[in-house]
Design a protein around this motif. Structure first.
Motif, PDB file in Angstrom:
ATOM      1  N   ASN A 224      35.842  36.874  45.401  1.00  0.00           N
ATOM      2  CA  ASN A 224      36.891  37.493  44.594  1.00  0.00           C
ATOM      3  C   ASN A 224      38.236  37.330  45.303  1.00  0.00           C
ATOM      4  O   ASN A 224      38.465  37.906  46.362  1.00  0.00           O
ATOM      5  CB  ASN A 224      36.563  38.983  44.399  1.00  0.00           C
ATOM      6  CG  ASN A 224      37.533  39.674  43.472  1.00  0.00           C
ATOM      7  OD1 ASN A 224      38.735  39.498  43.566  1.00  0.00           O
ATOM      8  ND2 ASN A 224      36.995  40.490  42.571  1.00  0.00           N
TER       9      ASN A 224
ATOM     10  N   GLU B 100      43.763  28.044  36.330  1.00  0.00           N
ATOM     11  CA  GLU B 100      43.040  28.521  37.508  1.00  0.00           C
ATOM     12  C   GLU B 100      42.216  27.379  38.109  1.00  0.00           C
ATOM     13  O   GLU B 100      41.396  26.772  37.428  1.00  0.00           O
ATOM     14  CB  GLU B 100      42.121  29.686  37.136  1.00  0.00           C
ATOM     15  CG  GLU B 100      42.871  30.953  36.777  1.00  0.00           C
ATOM     16  CD  GLU B 100      43.676  31.488  37.946  1.00  0.00           C
ATOM     17  OE1 GLU B 100      43.103  31.704  39.027  1.00  0.00           O
ATOM     18  OE2 GLU B 100      44.901  31.683  37.772  1.00  0.00           O
TER      19      GLU B 100
ATOM     20  N   HIS C 105      36.075  32.143  38.687  1.00  0.00           N
ATOM     21  CA  HIS C 105      36.193  33.563  39.031  1.00  0.00           C
ATOM     22  C   HIS C 105      34.905  34.273  38.626  1.00  0.00           C
ATOM     23  O   HIS C 105      34.416  34.084  37.516  1.00  0.00           O
ATOM     24  CB  HIS C 105      37.376  34.209  38.307  1.00  0.00           C
ATOM     25  CG  HIS C 105      38.713  33.752  38.798  1.00  0.00           C
ATOM     26  ND1 HIS C 105      39.353  34.336  39.864  1.00  0.00           N
ATOM     27  CD2 HIS C 105      39.526  32.763  38.371  1.00  0.00           C
ATOM     28  CE1 HIS C 105      40.513  33.731  40.072  1.00  0.00           C
ATOM     29  NE2 HIS C 105      40.641  32.771  39.179  1.00  0.00           N
TER      30      HIS C 105
END
Length: 409
Positions: A44, A196, A200
């Motif tokens: 994370n 991104e 994630h």
């Protein structure tokens, strides 16, 4: 089995770990991501940026050193971390990578004090600790029924408040869903977020009861999408709709209700911390309707008060459920319509009034870090014992006793 010499050497490093533990783990993550950037798809980034992951690992390494001769005493800690590892897809092949970089970080921070004897002792100790994690995690993977992320379809998307939206998820292959214990979570794996670079993975509490043909998660929108802690939640709110697919893991987590007990329960929710407690409340109402429940929601105001109507309806139909709302910043409309029971923050005096049997109750709480630290301190002030207190941080574990400035979110 570790030799006494190895145990003594590892224990001799405890003072250094206590003083420089976070420096070691910061260096560890830096080195590991430089050597294995693919692992950035697992960790994370928000917790890395905030330093929470580094602190959590430093605490774990320190505890492992202190109890290196009594590792059986830290099995609860191992299981708690193993739940998270299983939900992230951590596998046995990852442990040598972690060990190599952790030893390198210890050597780097210790400097000249990092003798071959110390490094070899820690290498041996790490091998024993890693084997313990691998064994526990294998049992969890086997029990879950699958060891990877599988596609789920979003069959329903429901706005619960101005900030929280629920997503109802069913497996695309129509497999029977494994049950879970109220309080557990699933992980979502998102690799399609525009802009991104890395995948994630985020954990979200299951907010409904087990035994359904779906999983429900209820997600709070963060303030913006420009920082790691807002990228995923805002993507879910803004881009994921009914009919879309998400990759999810099997349920995990050790913040669970004692389903075999009849003790009264007190559920204290701060903001989105309501989600695991909703699962607990609904499960008890369905399976133990005689069991006494006090449910408290602490939120800013009625605009961000999720599940209010649902809980009020259950409150009317279940005499064993007592429900209270605490608003820290109620609107004029909230005051006119009497939407809350207390203005301000949860206090010892108020809990003494609304909890019928403090001595026999089990207390479960979840929410923003500041809220949880306040609740813990309040319960201790009330004389509640440690074995009555159950809580979960959203994210890496941290100290529950450090003071915070803001009490509710």
């Amino acid at each position: 089995m570790l030799s006494q010499k190895t145990i003594d050497i590892v224990k001799s490093t405890v003072p250094v770990l206590e003083e420089h533990g976070t420096k070691i783990t910061k260096r560890f993550y830096q080195m590991m991501f430089e050597n294995h950037p693919e692992l950035l798809n697992i960790f994370n980034h928000a917790n890395q940026r905030k330093g929470r992951q580094q602190t959590a690992l430093a605490n774990t390494v320190y505890v492992a050193a202190v109890y290196i001769d009594r590792l059986e005493e830290i099995i609860p800690v191992v299981k708690q971390i193993a739940h998270k590892h299983r939900s992230l897809g951590v596998k046995p092949e990852h442990y040598p990578i972690v060990g190599e970089n952790l030893l390198a970080a210890i050597k780097d921070v210790f400097g000249d004090a990092a003798t071959d004897e110390i490094i070899n002792a820690w290498a041996e100790a790490y091998g024993v600790i890693a084997d313990a994690f691998i064994g526990v995690e294998k049992e969890m993977y086997d029990a879950a029924g699958w060891d990877d992320f599988i596609p789920f379809s979003v069959v329903q998307k429901v706005k619960e408040s101005d900030e929280i939206t629920s997503f109802y998820l069913k497996p695309v292959d129509n497999r029977a869903l494994p049950s879970f214990i109220p309080g557990q979570y699933i992980s979502l794996k998102l690799d399609q977020i525009p802009g991104e670079e890395y995948t994630h993975i985020r954990q979200y509490s299951l907010s409904d009861v087990p035994g359904r043909d779906y999983y429900r998660i209820s997600v709070k929108r963060e303030k913006d999408g420009f920082h790691p802690d807002g990228v995923v939640t805002n993507f879910l709110h803004d881009q994921i709709n009914e009919g879309d697919q998400l990759l999810a893991s099997a349920p995990a987590g050790d913040f669970t209700i004692e389903i075999d007990s009849n003790d009264p329960i007190v559920l204290l929710a701060g903001g989105v911390g309501t989600t695991p407690l909703m699962s607990m409340m609904n499960h008890v109402l369905e399976t133990q309707p005689e069991r006494e429940i006090v449910m408290v929601q602490a939120v800013r105001n009625g605009q961000v008060h999720a599940f209010r109507e649902d809980i009020l309806a259950k409150n009317l139909n279940h005499p064993t459920l007592q429900y209270y709302a605490c608003y820290s910043a109620p609107t004029d409309e909230d005051k006119q319509e009497g939407r809350f029971h207390k203005e301000g923050f949860v206090t010892k005096e108020w809990l003494d009034e609304i909890v019928p049997n403090v001595a026999k109750s089990q207390f479960y709480f979840c929410g923003p870090v500041s809220f949880m630290k306040h609740i813990y301190a309040t319960l201790k002030e009330m004389g509640v014992s440690e074995n009555q207190i159950h809580f979960e941080f959203f994210g890496p574990s941290m100290s529950i006793q450090q003071p915070e400035e803001v009490l509710a979110n």
